[in-house]
Scaffold this motif. Structure first.
Motif, PDB file in Angstrom:
ATOM      1  N   GLY A  17       0.788  -1.230   0.000  1.00 32.84           N
ATOM      2  CA  GLY A  17       0.000   0.000   0.000  1.00 32.84           C
ATOM      3  C   GLY A  17       0.814   1.270   0.000  1.00 32.84           C
ATOM      4  N   ARG A  18       2.063   1.209  -0.428  1.00 30.67           N
ATOM      5  CA  ARG A  18       2.924   2.401  -0.337  1.00 30.67           C
ATOM      6  C   ARG A  18       2.942   3.233  -1.608  1.00 30.67           C
ATOM      7  NH1 ARG A  18       8.295  -0.592   1.510  1.00 30.67           N
ATOM      8  NH2 ARG A  18       7.504  -2.001  -0.102  1.00 30.67           N
ATOM      9  N   GLY A  19       2.253   2.767  -2.670  1.00 33.45           N
ATOM     10  CA  GLY A  19       2.339   3.459  -3.950  1.00 33.45           C
ATOM     11  C   GLY A  19       1.443   4.681  -4.043  1.00 33.45           C
ATOM     12  N   HIS A  20       1.489   5.348  -5.194  1.00 35.06           N
ATOM     13  CA  HIS A  20       0.629   6.510  -5.455  1.00 35.06           C
ATOM     14  C   HIS A  20      -0.767   6.011  -5.812  1.00 35.06           C
ATOM     15  CE1 HIS A  20       1.075   5.530  -9.714  1.00 35.06           C
ATOM     16  NE2 HIS A  20       2.375   5.443  -9.491  1.00 35.06           N
ATOM     17  N   ASP A  25      -1.646  -1.816  -7.022  1.00 34.23           N
ATOM     18  CA  ASP A  25      -2.155  -2.329  -5.751  1.00 34.23           C
ATOM     19  C   ASP A  25      -3.190  -1.389  -5.130  1.00 34.23           C
ATOM     20  OD1 ASP A  25      -1.037  -4.796  -5.600  1.00 34.23           O
ATOM     21  OD2 ASP A  25       0.542  -4.287  -4.181  1.00 34.23           O
ATOM     22  N   ILE A  26      -2.990  -0.093  -5.278  1.00 37.41           N
ATOM     23  CA  ILE A  26      -3.963   0.857  -4.749  1.00 37.41           C
ATOM     24  C   ILE A  26      -5.270   0.765  -5.542  1.00 37.41           C
ATOM     25  CG2 ILE A  26      -4.465   3.292  -4.355  1.00 37.41           C
ATOM     26  CD1 ILE A  26      -2.449   2.107  -2.414  1.00 37.41           C
ATOM     27  N   ALA A  54      -3.546   4.754   0.863  1.00 35.78           N
ATOM     28  CA  ALA A  54      -4.564   3.745   1.132  1.00 35.78           C
ATOM     29  C   ALA A  54      -5.778   4.360   1.829  1.00 35.78           C
ATOM     30  CB  ALA A  54      -3.974   2.621   1.985  1.00 35.78           C
ATOM     31  N   THR A  55      -5.536   5.335   2.676  1.00 32.98           N
ATOM     32  CA  THR A  55      -6.639   6.026   3.333  1.00 32.98           C
ATOM     33  C   THR A  55      -7.495   6.765   2.315  1.00 32.98           C
ATOM     34  OG1 THR A  55      -5.343   6.281   5.367  1.00 32.98           O
ATOM     35  CG2 THR A  55      -7.225   7.751   5.082  1.00 32.98           C
TER      36      THR A  55
END
Length: 339
Positions: A17-20, A25-26, A54-55
């Motif tokens: 979940g660290r991507g833009h 994945d987002i 992710a939020t």
């Protein structure tokens, strides 16, 4: 963790979940939340700059209740990361803090008081699978040697260098002492080299990532956590739960988990001399047993996982109830996050 969840019949979605916001994945997360009509999104953040995208994805997916747990106090120094955190907070319904100290720091950093909630960490007491004598034989530690255990990531935050500086003073008074360091991280190679260069490899054992920490707790006489800051450390609670005396730094989180002179000793951060004196005091069998018994009682009374679950569930119900209450204001219709 995902394997354990699968075994309980919980549907899981492995992702990074660290991507833009346009990261694959987002996009998967947004679709997954939307298709299942998820009602509560609960993000756990190790540090303040994690999990923002992710939020936003949860809001874009139409999730009614978005909750975030901050597992550390406010440690954001970069101005852009500060602005990013504030943008993220605008789309969070409740920000859970794991200690009162963390809550105070976030409030001082500008987090809205109305969004903050306190749910202190709780644990299930560890259950060792091997006896003290068996574990010590495996590690080559004599039965009578005083053993101090530290379970922590090898990062600057955890203060391994200060503990290493304390070791010679402890060995001067108690040459049989052994130190078990469990964990991994970027500083592990450097700390291993320092241990070797100082001729302390016989006394300080770096054991790496382990899945037998309950056994190591059973084989130890003391738990030491020399951190520079904490939220409310699980490792410290687990040590108390099995009756170990603790020596920890007097920083946010540690000072809420233990009681100086009751369950162990709290010492100033970055103070090897104080660490050494406290460890030697805790190695006294009578003193250590008294502190350990008090720590076990405190943990059972205040840091039980069931209490944490109840308090978290109450926040879920409160936030979701408010989110699902019809808002008569036309201005609120259609508001959301789209970028």
């Amino acid at each position: 963790l995902l394997a354990r969840a699968d075994a309980l019949g919980i549907e899981t979605l492995p992702l990074d979940g660290r991507g833009h916001r346009d990261d694959p994945d987002i996009r998967r997360l947004r679709a997954w939340l939307s298709e299942r009509r998820i009602e509560i999104f609960h993000m756990h953040a190790g540090t303040g700059w994690e999990g923002h995208t992710a939020t936003f994805a949860a809001r874009e997916a139409g999730v009614p209740a978005v909750i975030r747990t901050e597992h550390l106090p406010d440690v954001i120094a970069d101005p852009e990361e500060r602005r990013s955190h504030r943008r993220m907070l605008a789309h969070v319904d409740r920000l859970i803090c794991v200690s009162a100290g963390a809550q105070t720091s976030l409030l001082a950093a500008g987090a809205p008081d109305a969004k903050l909630a306190l749910v202190r960490n709780g644990i299930v007491p560890p259950a060792p699978r091997a006896t003290r004598d068996v574990v010590r034989r495996r590690l080559g530690i004599p039965p009578a040697a005083p053993v101090a255990l530290t379970v922590a990531r090898f990062t600057e935050q955890k203060g391994h260098a200060d503990l290493l500086d304390a070791v010679p003073a402890i060995l001067a008074r108690e040459p049989r002492a052994r130190f078990l360091w469990v964990g991994d991280g970027p500083l592990r190679p450097e700390m291993t080299r320092r241990i070797r260069d100082r001729g302390l490899a016989h006394a300080v054992l770096t054991l790496g990532q382990r899945d037998d920490v309950p056994d190591l707790l059973a084989a130890s006489d003391l738990f030491v956590l020399p951190s520079l800051f904490e939220g409310l450390p699980i490792a410290l609670l687990e040590a108390m739960a099995v009756g170990l005396p603790v020596v920890a730094t007097r920083v946010c989180g540690n000072e809420e988990a233990t009681r100086d002179g009751v369950t162990g000793r709290l010492v100033p951060p970055r103070d090897p001399a104080a660490l050494a004196a406290a460890a030697l005091e805790a190695f006294d069998p009578k003193q250590g047993a008294a502190w350990g018994q008090a720590g076990r009682a405190l943990c059972a009374r205040s840091f039980d996982a069931r209490r944490m679950a109840r308090e978290t569930a109450a926040i879920y119900e409160q936030v979701l109830g408010s989110a699902l209450t019809p808002n008569p204001s036309p201005a609120a219709v259609g508001e959301g996050v789209r970028g």
